[in-house]
Design an enzyme around this catalytic site. Structure first.
Site, PDB file in Angstrom:
ATOM      1  N   LYS A 135       0.858  -1.189   0.000  1.00 41.61           N
ATOM      2  CA  LYS A 135       0.000   0.000   0.000  1.00 41.61           C
ATOM      3  C   LYS A 135       0.899   1.246   0.000  1.00 41.61           C
ATOM      4  CE  LYS A 135      -4.389   1.116   2.256  1.00 41.61           C
ATOM      5  NZ  LYS A 135      -5.154   0.936   3.497  1.00 41.61           N
TER       6      LYS A 135
HETATM    7  O1  G3P Z   1      -7.744   1.912   5.271  1.00 41.63           O
HETATM    8  C1  G3P Z   1      -8.067   3.168   4.820  1.00 41.63           C
HETATM    9  C2  G3P Z   1      -9.452   3.674   5.160  1.00 41.63           C
HETATM   10  O2  G3P Z   1     -10.401   2.661   4.990  1.00 41.63           O
HETATM   11  C3  G3P Z   1      -9.560   4.460   6.422  1.00 41.63           C
HETATM   12  O3  G3P Z   1     -10.892   4.642   6.851  1.00 41.63           O
HETATM   13  O4  G3P Z   1     -12.555   5.366   8.541  1.00 41.63           O
HETATM   14  O5  G3P Z   1     -10.128   5.971   8.859  1.00 41.63           O
HETATM   15  O6  G3P Z   1     -11.495   7.070   7.102  1.00 41.63           O
HETATM   16  P1  G3P Z   1     -11.281   5.818   7.896  1.00 41.63           P
END
Ligand code: G3P
Length: 218
Positions: free
Chosen positions: A87
């Protein structure tokens, strides 16, 4: 549409696997920190543990932001397990690194994508996945699902092989909306996945079926 779980929590990964619907896992440095995974050796072991639970791609994020560092970390992550996808953040050095990984056959997930232009660059560089963060766009009153639909349209128009992995999913309706928008993959915590199960008419209907069955057996 494939389902990935967005967590580094081994119990939640096992629970989603047990449901029989899990196709992969995404993690990020915040999710790893949340599980208390510290130190390079423990982080590496944790990624391998995740790969051994799930039968599918596991995104492991680099910390470096310079080209050489991203390459060094990404190669080490990819060597951990064949299921690992590196990633890489959507920054200048990241785009260069994605191109280099592509030419070496190392699969990548380009993360922190918030615009169609960024998604075009990620695909041009040869990313395996692009991760638009829809919840974080919604947080700033911008339509996250609309971004998914726009990227899907662009990739289809040019027949680009990069898969659209909708990330930062906050609730079950996001999953349904992403399916309608044509996302290849959604990655989300366990709760929005389990939320898809729920409908009051299902519960009422089942209760009635079972009550009628009981009556007919008296
Ligand atoms: O893994 C990346 C993403 O899914 C993060 O989500 O909820 O922290 O915006 P969030």
């Amino acid at each position: 549409m494939r389902f990935f779980i967005d967590t580094a929590n081994l119990d939640q990964i096992r629970e989603a696997m047990d449901l029989g619907i899990l196709d992969g896992v995404t993690t990020n440095p915040s999710l790893m920190a949340k599980e208390g995974i510290r130190g390079e050796e423990n982080i590496r072991k944790h990624y391998v543990a995740i790969c051994e639970i799930v039968d599918g791609d596991v995104s492991a994020e680099v910390i470096a932001t310079d080209y050489e560092g991203i390459i060094r970390e990404g190669e080490a992550l990819a060597a951990l397990h064949p299921q690992v996808v590196v990633k890489v953040p959507m920054i200048r050095e990241g785009v260069k690194a994605i191109r280099a990984f592509h030419s070496k056959g190392i699969r990548t997930n380009c993360t922190l994508v918030f615009s169609p232009g960024q998604a075009i660059l990620a695909a041009k560089a040869g990313a395996t996945y692009v991760s638009p963060f829809i919840g974080r766009l919604d947080d700033v009153s911008t339509d996250g699902v609309e971004l998914i639909a726009r990227i899907v349209d662009i990739y289809r128009y040019y027949d680009l092989p990069t898969q659209v992995l909708a990330a930062s999913i906050r609730h079950s309706m996001h999953i349904v909306d992403c399916a309608e928008a044509g996302a290849d993959v959604v990655t989300c915590p366990l709760d929005p996945i389990l939320g898809l199960l729920k409908h009051p008419l299902t519960d009422i209907g089942l209760e009635k079926f079972l009550a009628d069955h009981r009556k007919s057996q008296q």
